[in-house]
Write a protein that holds these residues in place. Structure first.
Motif, PDB file in Angstrom:
ATOM      1  N   GLN B  96       0.828  -1.209   0.000  1.00 34.15           N
ATOM      2  CA  GLN B  96       0.000   0.000   0.000  1.00 34.15           C
ATOM      3  C   GLN B  96       0.862   1.258   0.000  1.00 34.15           C
ATOM      4  O   GLN B  96       1.787   1.391   0.789  1.00 34.15           O
ATOM      5  N   GLY B  97       0.547   2.160  -0.925  1.00 32.54           N
ATOM      6  CA  GLY B  97       1.240   3.433  -0.974  1.00 32.54           C
ATOM      7  C   GLY B  97       2.574   3.411  -1.684  1.00 32.54           C
ATOM      8  O   GLY B  97       3.265   4.418  -1.722  1.00 32.54           O
ATOM      9  N   ASN B  98       2.931   2.270  -2.249  1.00 35.10           N
ATOM     10  CA  ASN B  98       4.215   2.168  -2.942  1.00 35.10           C
ATOM     11  C   ASN B  98       4.024   1.878  -4.418  1.00 35.10           C
ATOM     12  O   ASN B  98       2.907   1.781  -4.907  1.00 35.10           O
ATOM     13  N   GLU B  99       5.117   1.744  -5.134  1.00 33.21           N
ATOM     14  CA  GLU B  99       5.042   1.506  -6.567  1.00 33.21           C
ATOM     15  C   GLU B  99       4.283   0.226  -6.869  1.00 33.21           C
ATOM     16  O   GLU B  99       4.327  -0.736  -6.108  1.00 33.21           O
TER      17      GLU B  99
END
Lengths: 114, 111
Positions: B96-99
């Motif tokens: 979550q929230g990453n590439e």
């Protein structure tokens, strides 16, 4: 709904020149990401910039983020023929802890002329 | 090697014939999603999943179903495909929230 919008839609430059692409978005974000796609193939992640960052570098790539203007730019320096591709910005929206996924723009098609 | 795999890569089918496109990731990512890509429209999210047994609609969910029974798999189901579902489909996974890591794509043609 489309969140990010890239500008220009298409860009053709000579090899060795710098290429700049812009992205505008509408609502608050957790982060903004840039991806590259070679014709008909999968997307490849380039850079992620978080909402509290203003600039990030990776090799020949430089990304800026201006949250007050809700815009980002991707600069590719000393372009090469292999940089020919479509480039997409994608916003990861702030949703209070949940992950709604990325919202992509329609992309900038970059052509590097040898 | 960390990767997202999709099968099949190419599929030609006829209207109304149920099909499933499989997606599997080996990175133990919690988050998975499906996108379709159409000329002039960019990528649009169909469905996403934040964890096992947790799925939610994206921007264009009509005509599609998904399931997330295991963390690594996130199949896309077209119960009754129609020609307007002819498209290039991508599966992706991430923390979550990453590439996001994208699969190679599935080119679907519905006649």
């Amino acid at each position: 709904s489309q969140q990010g919008e890239e500008d220009p839609q298409a860009l053709s430059i000579q090899e060795g020149e710098n290429a700049t692409m812009n992205c505008s978005y509408k609502t608050s974000i957790n982060n903004l990401q840039w991806y590259r796609q070679n014709s008909g193939r999968g997307l490849v992640h380039l850079i992620l910039i978080r909402s509290n960052e203003r600039e990030k570098h990776s090799g020949r790539l430089r990304v800026t983020l201006d949250t007050s203007k809700k815009s980002s730019s991707l600069l590719i320096t000393a372009s090469r023929a292999a940089d020919t591709a479509s480039y997409f910005c994608a916003t990861d929206l702030y949703s209070g802890g949940g992950a709604d996924g990325l919202t992509f723009g329609k992309g900038t098609h970059l052509i590097i002329q040898p | 090697e960390a990767q997202v795999t999709q099968n099949p890569r190419y599929l030609i089918t006829v209207t109304g014939k149920k099909l499933t496109v499989t997606c599997s990731q080996n990175m133990n990512h919690e988050y998975m999603s499906w996108y379709r890509q159409d000329p002039g429209l960019g990528l649009r999210q169909i469905y996403y999943s934040m964890n096992v047994e947790v799925t939610d609609k994206g921007d264009v969910p009509e005509g599609y179903k998904v399931s997330r029974k295991e963390k690594r798999n996130f199949p896309l189901i077209l119960e009754s495909p129609s020609p307007n579902q002819t498209s290039l489909y991508f599966c992706a996974s991430s923390e979550q929230g990453n590439e996001q890591f994208f699969g190679p794509g599935t080119r679907l043609t519905v006649l």
